[in-house]
Design an enzyme around this catalytic site. Structure first.
Site, PDB file in Angstrom:
ATOM      1  N   GLU A   6       4.048-134.457  21.036  1.00 51.35           N
ATOM      2  CA  GLU A   6       4.960-135.504  21.513  1.00 51.35           C
ATOM      3  C   GLU A   6       4.641-136.841  20.849  1.00 51.35           C
ATOM      4  OE1 GLU A   6       5.643-134.150  26.189  1.00 51.35           O
ATOM      5  OE2 GLU A   6       3.884-135.334  25.654  1.00 51.35           O
ATOM      6  N   ASP A 191      14.498-129.604  27.934  1.00 53.32           N
ATOM      7  CA  ASP A 191      14.987-128.398  28.612  1.00 53.32           C
ATOM      8  C   ASP A 191      15.827-128.770  29.816  1.00 53.32           C
ATOM      9  OD1 ASP A 191      12.949-128.245  31.130  1.00 53.32           O
ATOM     10  OD2 ASP A 191      11.933-128.990  29.358  1.00 53.32           O
TER      11      ASP A 191
END
Ligand code: SAH
Length: 234
Positions: A6, A191
């Site tokens: 990330e 998601d």
């Protein structure tokens, strides 16, 4: 930030330089300048026992306290990836900023007083002007120590609100509230919780793309914060 994957795009974009660690914490610290602001990117680091990124609330709280003590920030940002709900308008790759409060959805304590302690409801800095100016979605960030969602989580999210589901922000907010430092979150959606595809599968497919989107928007957020009164060097 919780995961190296990330953090990589924003570290590269900022040209951030690693500085000393804080043993025994596994966290890594990087510094950069944006506009007139000093930026510290703290990444929770690898878990020594399990060899994976230190995701979840414990590492997030420890890293945050260390950042506060070492770097004395004016603002704390919990940045990373998260799940969203298509029923609430989220799309993969969206970048959200926090709104109103940070809550937990897996701390169920049915005893008066402790029930509210479990939820947390730590204050989020008011970034509505920032969200409008940058065209970013805003939502309540809800935290647990699980990637998936069970029926109890689902009920608690429905009761307490939640648009953005992840595993660290409420822990960062707990420390931020304790030390009185304003805190916000910037989260890119990897998601959709209410999609038939398993969360882990979606997460892995979209992690690289979402982390790129996160870096792009984080720079804009930092520039906005810098322009609206970040700490200036003499
Ligand atoms: N299985 C993954 C581990 C990542 S866990 C891997 O091997 O790479 C998920 C991380 O992304 C956490 O740090 C969490 O904050 C965030 N995250 C993304 N989507 C999430 C979701 N739907 N629920 C909870 N956390 C999520």
């Amino acid at each position: 930030m919780a995961m190296e994957a990330e953090a990589r795009p924003i570290l590269d974009t900022l040209g951030a330089v690693e500085t000393d660690g804080s043993p025994p914490l596994p966290a890594r610290f990087f510094t950069a300048r944006v506009e007139d602001c000093d930026v510290v990117v703290a990444v929770n680091g690898k878990d020594a026992r399990h060899g994976v990124d230190s995701i979840g609330t414990e590492a997030a709280a420890l890293t945050t306290l260390e950042v506060v003590r070492r770097f004395v920030p004016d603002v704390l940002i919990s940045a990373g990836t998260a799940g969203g709900w298509q029923s609430r308008g989220a799309r993969i790759g969206d970048v959200y900023v926090s709104r109103d409060r940070f809550v937990h959805h897996d701390r169920r304590i049915a005893i008066p007083g402790f029930d509210a302690y479990g939820v947390g409801s730590y204050p989020a800095m008011d970034v509505s002007a920032l969200a409008v100016a940058l065209g970013l979605k805003q939502g309540i960030v809800t935290t647990s120590n699980s990637l998936d969602e069970n029926d109890d989580d689902r009920r608690m999210i429905a009761t307490n609100g939640g648009d953005v589901k992840e595993m660290e922000a409420a822990a960062v907010a707990y420390v931020a509230d304790m030390v009185g430092v304003p805190m916000m979150a910037v989260k890119a959606i990897t998601d959709l919780v209410d999609h038939h595809t398993a969360t882990a599968e979606q997460f892995e497919a979209n992690l690289a793309m979402a982390s790129g989107r996160l870096a792009h928007e984080l720079v804009r957020v930092l520039e906005f914060l810098g322009a609206s009164g970040g700490r200036k060097r003499p």
